[in-house]
Design an enzyme around this catalytic site. Structure first.
Site, PDB file in Angstrom:
ATOM      1  N   ASP A 218       0.887  -1.090   0.274  1.00 45.20           N
ATOM      2  CA  ASP A 218       0.015  -0.181  -0.089  1.00 45.20           C
ATOM      3  C   ASP A 218       0.835   1.299  -0.219  1.00 45.20           C
ATOM      4  O   ASP A 218       1.768   1.271   0.747  1.00 45.20           O
ATOM      5  CB  ASP A 218      -0.845  -0.045   1.246  1.00 45.20           C
ATOM      6  CG  ASP A 218      -1.994   1.052   1.320  1.00 45.20           C
ATOM      7  OD1 ASP A 218      -2.580   1.220   0.380  1.00 45.20           O
ATOM      8  OD2 ASP A 218      -1.767   1.741   2.344  1.00 45.20           O
ATOM      9  N   GLU A 286       1.718  -0.068  -4.980  1.00 39.00           N
ATOM     10  CA  GLU A 286       0.717   0.645  -5.254  1.00 39.00           C
ATOM     11  C   GLU A 286       1.468   2.244  -5.299  1.00 39.00           C
ATOM     12  O   GLU A 286       1.897   2.808  -4.422  1.00 39.00           O
ATOM     13  CB  GLU A 286      -0.173   1.174  -4.524  1.00 39.00           C
ATOM     14  CG  GLU A 286      -1.496   2.038  -4.701  1.00 39.00           C
ATOM     15  CD  GLU A 286      -2.443   2.624  -3.583  1.00 39.00           C
ATOM     16  OE1 GLU A 286      -3.516   2.758  -3.795  1.00 39.00           O
ATOM     17  OE2 GLU A 286      -1.984   2.214  -2.438  1.00 39.00           O
TER      18      GLU A 286
END
Length: 556
Positions: A218, A286
Site C-alpha cells: 500500500d 501501489e
C-alpha cells in the site's frame, strides 16, 4: 455454493507452478475486499472463512492468485488500512488458524496468496504509537514523524492530507504535531529510523513464514518524508494532471517533499532481499504519484533489485479513449526498462470501470472486452471482485455511507463505498447470499440480476465469458510475458502485438460501437478463435463489431 457439482464448472488449475519463480509475470491476480466478499458468521461483514468457502469459485475463474485487502487487527477507521497489530487477524475476520486454513486450501487449488502490507502508517491505537506519543524521550519517541509547531502555532509544513486538511495533527501529550498522509488516526511511521525499518520487515517475515506468496504494498512511495521538512511548491494550472480532483486541494501541490523521496529506493532493496529468501514470492506496489508513474515504476521495479511490479492510477481514471489508453501504455512500455507493470481497471478505491468507462454501453459486451484488454497488456492484470460479473458502481445514500473520505467531500465526491458493496452471490435472497443479516453496506439492487450463481447458469454470461477467456489465456504465453508493439488503427480501436520466443500474437479491440474493418499490410494472420468474441482475422484483414475483439497468430 459454487462447489463443482453445483456450478458445473471444473476449477481451472492455474499454471503458476512453484518451479517458476516468475509465475507473477503476466499472472492474473484476483483482488478480494474481505469485508464485502462473503460473510459466514452472520455479523454482516465478510471474513476469512468466507474466502475459503468460495475458493472453488475463484479457481473456476482461471486466475493465478488472490490478493486480500487488509484483515489485520484494526479499529477500522479506514477499514483495515489503519493497522494496530501487524501479526494478528482482526476478530471480525477470524483467527490466524482461519488464515492458515485459507492459505492451505488456496494452495491446494494452485492459487497463490498475496496480502496487503500497509507499512507507511499505523493506527493511532497501535502500541508503537501509544508509546511514541507518551513522551519525547521514550524508546519509540522517534518511530513516528513528530515536529514542533511554527512560532505562530501553525503546522511545521504546508503538507496536506489526501483525506482533507493539513497532514499534521496536534498532540497535547507531546505538545508537538505528528504527520498523517491520510486520516488523523493514521500516523506516519518515520522510516528514517532504522528500528522502524527492521520492525516492518519483521512483520513481513511473520507472514512469509506463514506461507504467503507475496505482498501488495500500500502507498509504496509514501514511506519516507523530507527530513528537513521543506514546504511543497504549488503546481500551476497547466502543470496539474488531468486526474486532479478539483474538490480536494491535495492536488494543488507538487508533492516533492512529503513522499517519493530517494531514500525509498534503499529500503525497497532491503525488502527485496527479504523476499528473495523465500523463493517464488512476489510484490506489487501501489504508486500514487501523478505525472511520475513511468519513472517511478521503472526505478521501483528494476529487475532483481527492488519490488517485482507496480501499478499506478493511470487506467483508473475517467479517461478511456483508445488514444488515451495507447498513450499511457506506450509511455510505460517505452520507459519501464527492465521493470514490470501491473494493470487494473477497477479496485477498492475507485469508481467501478463498468460505470467509469462503460456508462451507456451494453454491459454484456463491454465488461468482457475490458477484462480481456486489461489481461492482454504487457504487465500483470488485477481483477477486482465483482469485475468478473460486470458490476457497476453502486449508489450508496449519504445516511448509509461508511467511508470517511466520502463523508468529508460529499456530495461532489461520494467516496469509495460504491465500489465496496457486498458481492452478490444469489438473486433471490434478502442480502444476495452475502450474509444472513444486514450487511455493513447495502447490496445494490441492480447487482442482484448479475449475481454469480445466476450468471453461472448462463453459458453466455459475462462471468462465463471471462472464465473462458482466462482459461484460454493460460496457454497463450505471449499474452503473459511477451513484448508489446502497437500498430496504427482507425477510430476507437487498439491493435497491438505480443511477441515471445518467436511466437507473435496480434490483439485487436474495438472500444467503439460501430463496425470496423482494418487492413494490416505485411501481416498474415491466423484467427485463434478466442472464446467470447466474434471478431475475425483473415489474411491481412480484421473485422470487428462494436465492443468486440479478435486474437490472431501472426504467421508471416
Amino acid at each position: 455454493m459454487f462447489e463443482e457439482a453445483e456450478t458445473g464448472q471444473e476449477a481451472v488449475m492455474p499454471s503458476n507452478l512453484i518451479k517458476d519463480p516468475d509465475w507473477w509475470r503476466g499472472a492474473v491476480i484476483y483482488q478480494i475486499y474481505p469485508r464485502s466478499f462473503n460473510d459466514t458468521n452472520g455479523d454482516g461483514i465478510g471474513d476469512l472463512n468466507g474466502v475459503t468457502e468460495k475458493l472453488d469459485y475463484i479457481a473456476s475463474l482461471g486466475v493465478d492468485a488472490i490478493w486480500l485487502s487488509p484483515f489485520f487487527t484494526s479499529p477500522m477507521d479506514d477499514f483495515g488500512y489503519d493497522v494496530s497489530d501487524y501479526e494478528d487477524v482482526d476478530p471480525m475476520f477470524g483467527t490466524l488458524a482461519d488464515f492458515d486454513r485459507m492459505t492451505a486450501e488456496a494452495h491446494k487449488r494452485g492459487l497463490k496468496v498475496v496480502i496487503d502490507l500497509v507499512i507507511s502508517h499505523t493506527s493511532d491505537q497501535h502500541p508503537w504509537f501509544k508509546e511514541s506519543r507518551s513522551s519525547k524521550d521514550n524508546a519509540k519517541a522517534d518511530w513516528f514523524v513528530w515536529a514542533d509547531a511554527k512560532p505562530d502555532g501553525t503546522p511545521p509544513t504546508n503538507w496536506l492530507s489526501i483525506f482533507g486538511g493539513p497532514a499534521w495533527e496536534w498532540d497535547s501529550r507531546r505538545c508537538q504535531y505528528y504527520m498523517h498522509n491520510f486520516l488523523a488516526s493514521q500516523p506516519d511511521l518515520n522510516f528514517h529510523n532504522a528500528e522502524v525499518q527492521d520492525a516492518v520487515l519483521k512483520a513481513a517475515q511473520f507472514w512469509l513464514d506463514r506461507g504467503v506468496d507475496g505482498f501488495r504494498l500500500d502507498t509504496v512511495n509514501f514511506y519516507f518524508h523530507d527530513a528537513d521538512l521543506r514546504d511543497n511548491p504549488p503546481l500551476s494550472a497547466d502543470e496539474m494532471p488531468s486526474t486532479v480532483d478539483p474538490t480536494n486541494p491535495y492536488g494543488f501541490q507538487d508533492h516533492v517533499y512529503d513522499k517519493t523521496r530517494p531514500e525509498n529506493l534503499v529500503f525497497l532493496e532491503k525488502l527485496r532481499r527479504l523476499l528473495d529468501k523465500y523463493p517464488g514470492t512476489t510484490s506489487v506496489g501501489e504508486i500514487g504519484a501523478d505525472g511520475q508513474a513511468v519513472e517511478l515504476t521503472a526505478s521501483y521495479t528494476e529487475a532483481d533489485k527492488r519490488i517485482h511490479m507496480a501499478y499506478s492510477f493511470d487506467l483508473l481514471t475517467p479517461q478511456h479513449s483508445a488514444a488515451y489508453i495507447r498513450r499511457i501504455v506506450e509511455e510505460m512500455n517505452a520507459g519501464i526498462g527492465s521493470g514490470w507493470a501491473s494493470w487494473a481497471l477497477s479496485n477498492h478505491d475507485v469508481k467501478r470501470v463498468g460505470s467509469r468507462w462503460g456508462e451507456g454501453l451494453d454491459t454484456r459486451k463491454f465488461a468482457p472486452l475490458g477484462a480481456a484488454l486489461c489481461a492482454s497488456l504487457r504487465g500483470t492484470p488485477c481483477v477486482y471482485q465483482g469485475e468478473e460479473l460486470g458490476l457497476t458502481q453502486a449508489d450508496v445514500p449519504f445516511e448509509k455511507l461508511q467511508d470517511p473520505y466520502g463523508i468529508r467531500f460529499w456530495p461532489e465526491y461520494k467516496g469509495r463505498d460504491g465500489c465496496r458493496t457486498p458481492m452478490p452471490w444469489v438473486k433471490d435472497n434478502a442480502h444476495a447470499g452475502f450474509s444472513d443479516t444486514d450487511p455493513w453496506l447495502p447490496v445494490a439492487p441492480e447487482h442482484r440480476e448479475q449475481a454469480a450463481l445466476e450468471q453461472d447458469k448462463d453459458a453466455g454470461s459475462i462471468l462465463n465469458r471471462n472464465r473462458a477467456f482466462y482459461a484460454w489465456r493460460q496457454n497463450v504465453t505471449p499474452l503473459k510475458k511477451g513484448d508489446m508493439t502497437f500498430l496504427e488503427s482507425p477510430g476507437e480501436t487498439l491493435v497491438f502485438t505480443r511477441a515471445h520466443q518467436g511466437e507473435t500474437i496480434l490483439c485487436a479491440f474495438n472500444l467503439g460501437q460501430s463496425h470496423e474493418t482494418i487492413t494490416l499490410n505485411g501481416l498474415e494472420l491466423e484467427d485463434l478463435k478466442a472464446p467470447g468474441f466474434t471478431g475475425t482475422a483473415q489474411g491481412t484483414t480484421l473485422s470487428l463489431n462494436g465492443l468486440d475483439a479478435v486474437f490472431a497468430k501472426v504467421v508471416s
